[in-house]
Write an enzyme that holds these catalytic residues in place. Sequence first.
Site, PDB file in Angstrom:
ATOM      1  N   ILE A 583     -12.412  74.470  18.214  1.00  0.00           N
ATOM      2  CA  ILE A 583     -10.484  74.326  17.830  1.00  0.00           C
ATOM      3  C   ILE A 583      -9.759  75.304  17.736  1.00  0.00           C
ATOM      4  O   ILE A 583      -9.645  76.104  16.691  1.00  0.00           O
ATOM      5  CB  ILE A 583      -9.906  73.351  17.041  1.00  0.00           C
ATOM      6  CG1 ILE A 583     -11.092  71.589  16.720  1.00  0.00           C
ATOM      7  CG2 ILE A 583      -8.788  72.906  16.889  1.00  0.00           C
ATOM      8  CD1 ILE A 583     -10.308  71.759  18.503  1.00  0.00           C
ATOM      9  N   GLU A 659      -6.424  66.294  27.215  1.00  0.00           N
ATOM     10  CA  GLU A 659      -6.562  64.802  27.494  1.00  0.00           C
ATOM     11  C   GLU A 659      -7.345  63.928  26.792  1.00  0.00           C
ATOM     12  O   GLU A 659      -7.179  62.807  26.931  1.00  0.00           O
ATOM     13  CB  GLU A 659      -6.657  64.378  29.281  1.00  0.00           C
ATOM     14  CG  GLU A 659      -5.695  65.005  29.847  1.00  0.00           C
ATOM     15  CD  GLU A 659      -5.661  65.844  31.281  1.00  0.00           C
ATOM     16  OE1 GLU A 659      -5.239  64.697  31.748  1.00  0.00           O
ATOM     17  OE2 GLU A 659      -6.801  66.832  31.582  1.00  0.00           O
TER      18      GLU A 659
END
Length: 709
Positions: A583, A659
Site C-alpha cells: 500500500i 476496483e
Amino acid sequence: MPALVADAVGRPEPRVEGRLKVTGTAPYAYEVPAADPVFLHLVTSTVAKGRITRIDTDATQAIDGVVAVVDHTNAPTLSADGDPELRALQSDRVAFRGQVVAVVLAETPDAAREGARVVEVTYAEEPHLADLRADGPELYKPDSMPTVRQGDLDGAMATAAVTVDEVYSTPLEHASPMEPHAVTARWTEAGSDGVVLTLDASTQSAHGTARAIATLFGLDPDQVRVRSPYVGGGFGSKGMPHVHDAVAAIAARVVPGRAVKLAMTRQQMFALAGYRAPTIQRFRLAADADGRLLGIGHDVIAQSSTVKEYGEAAAGVTGHLYAAPSRTSGYRLAALDVAVPTWMRAPGEMPGMFAHEVAMDELAAACGVDPIALRVRNEPETDPVSGKPFANRRLLECLRAGAQRFGWSGRDPRPGTRLDGDWLVGTGVAASSFPYLRFPGNRARVRADGEGRFTVQIGAADIGTGAVTVLRQIAADALERPTAAVAVEIGDSSLPSATVAGGSSGTASWGSAVVAAARRFREEHGDAPRPGVLSEAETNADEAAQRYVMYSFGAQFAEVRVNVWTGEVRAARLFGMFSSGRIINPRTARSQYIGGMTMGLGSALLEGGVIDPRFGHVVTQDLASYHVPSHADLPRIEAEWLDEVDELANPMGARGVGEIGIVGVAAAVANAAWHATGMRVRSLPLTTEQFVDLPGDLPALAGHPAAYA
Ligand code: MOS
C-alpha cells in the site's frame, strides 16, 4: 527492476491537489477559462430505432444568440475507421433512444439549451428491441469473449451429491460521477507543436482520447492535444471518449479559434456516458457431500448494442477462484437497440462475482458447511484454467484474518435465528478478486529544476484516486529526495505517453515508468544535476505476468438487518480485508477500498437502472430514481489489508486498489440477507418487496406477531 527504497512510500500523505479541489479552484474541463466561448447543447432522439425524415430548425435559428445547428445534413464526414460510438451525426439512422441527432451552438448556455429544445425532428420509426431476455433469438456467441471447456460438467451435475443450478441477474448501472462528462474543444491553426485541435476533457486517458479523436478526423495523434489535469470521478465511464467529445469537436469546426463548451446534463449521462451492461447468468456448481467442488459452470448473457459490441466479462472470475475438475464458461450477447454500455468499476468482476459467490453460499447451506470452510476446502494449488502458478495468492489469509476482525466465529449457520427488536439480523461473506494489470508502453520524464527540486511528467490521470499524490511518493523514493522536492505533472497528452486510468493499473503502470525514468536520470545526471537536464524512460511488457497468474484478493463481510414488518433491507456493517501488494499511501488506498465498498453497497441495495422496453429509454434517468448511496444509507464500512510487498509485480511491490473494493460486496450482502431471513434473492438490487413475505418458520420469529401477519 530492483525494489524501490520505501521512505515516502507507505506514508498517509494528503492529496497534493486536495486544497484546490475543496476550495473550488481546480479548473475542471467545462471550467477552463476561455475568452469568447460558445456553448453547445445536445438534441437527442425520442425514438429507439428508425430514420430521421426531417429536422426543422426554424424556431431554433430565431432564438437570440443561436450560432448554428449541426446535424447529419451538414456535419463533416468522419473517418470510417473511427470508433462507431463516436461517429456522430453521420447519417439519418437512429440506433437507440437518446442518441445525439443534432447539436445547437449558441452564445450562452441558455440559448443553446432552449435552441435544442425547439429543434423539431421527425422520424420514420421502426420496431425495436430493448429488453434483455434469456431466450431471445437475437443472442449470439461473441468472437471477442473467451469460452472455457474443461472436463465433463454435465456429467458432474448429473451425478454429484449436491448441486446448485440457478439464474442470477444484475441490472444496468450508471457510474454517475459527480463531474458530468464535459469537454471544451477548440480548433486552431497549427502552432509549432502541430496541434490543431485542443480538448479540455474529463477523461481517464488523455492519450487514448487524443488517439480516438484524431482517428475520427483523419489527423495524426500529435495534432490533437487533450488536457485533463482534474477529473471529478469516472469509475470507468470516462475510460474512453464518448460521443460528447466527438460532437464538441465537430461543432467547434463551425467557430474556428473559439472554445466550444459542452457538459452532458445529468439526464443525458444515463444514455450517453455508457453504463454497466445488465446480465443474466446461469451458474452451476456440482460438489460432493462435503462441498468439494466437482464442477463449475458460468453461462453469461449480457446486453450489448447495435452501435458497438460491448461484452461484460462476468465469467472472468470463474476461472481462478476455486479448484474443480470440470469447468465451463462462456458468453452470449444481445445487440439491442439501446445505448452503448461501457466499463464501470470492476466491469465483469462485479456482476460475475455476485453470481459466483451467492452460488457458493447456496452450496455451503446445501452441504451444511461453513461458508469460509467451504472456500478453504476448494482452494486451488495452481491456476485452474492455465495451470500456471499464482503469485502471492492470499485469498485464504484474507478470509481468515477478515473473519477474525469481523467476528465470524460462533455464527449459527441456520438462517433466521437472530432478532433485534423488529429486525432480523444476518451475516454473510464473499470472496473478492481483481486481476493485476500493468500496461507496457508507459513513458515518464524527470527534469531537474535546480535547488534540489524535480519535476516528473507523465500523461497519467487522477480521477480522484490519489494517483498524483502516490506518483509523487514513488518518484521521491526513486530519486531519494523528499516529496516536497518533487512536482508531478499529469493529465496532458503532450506529456510522455501513459495508459488509461483503468483496470486498477495506474500505480503499477505509471509508477513503474516513473521509477525507470528516475533511475535513468540518476545514472545519466548523478546526484547533483544541472538545472534543466532531463531523462526519459519507457516500460516494457510485464515478464512476471507471463509466468504467473497475478490477482489481488479480498474477503468481504456484511451484516444485514431486515425489518420483519416492512421488509426494509439495511446493511449494518461492511468489512473488507484485502491483499493488494504494498500500500503506497494508506490514506488514499483506504479511500479507494471503502469507496469501492460503498459502490458495492449501492449495487447491493440501491442502484438498478430500468429500461422501458416499449420505448427503449432509461426510465431511471436522474439521481432521485437512480439512487446512489448517500451518507444516510451508509453503515460502518471498514477496510484493512494484509501487510505485504509483491516482489514479483513491480519495483513498488504494489498491485491495484481501485476496483477490488466493489467486487463481492453485493454477494456478501445478499448472503447476509439470506442468513437473516432464509430468503435467497438472486437479482440485484435487493429490494424491500423481496423481503415482505418472510418464511413463517424462522426460529427467531417463533411467537413473534410478524410470523402470523
Ligand atoms: Mo475502470 S472500470 O477499469 O476504469
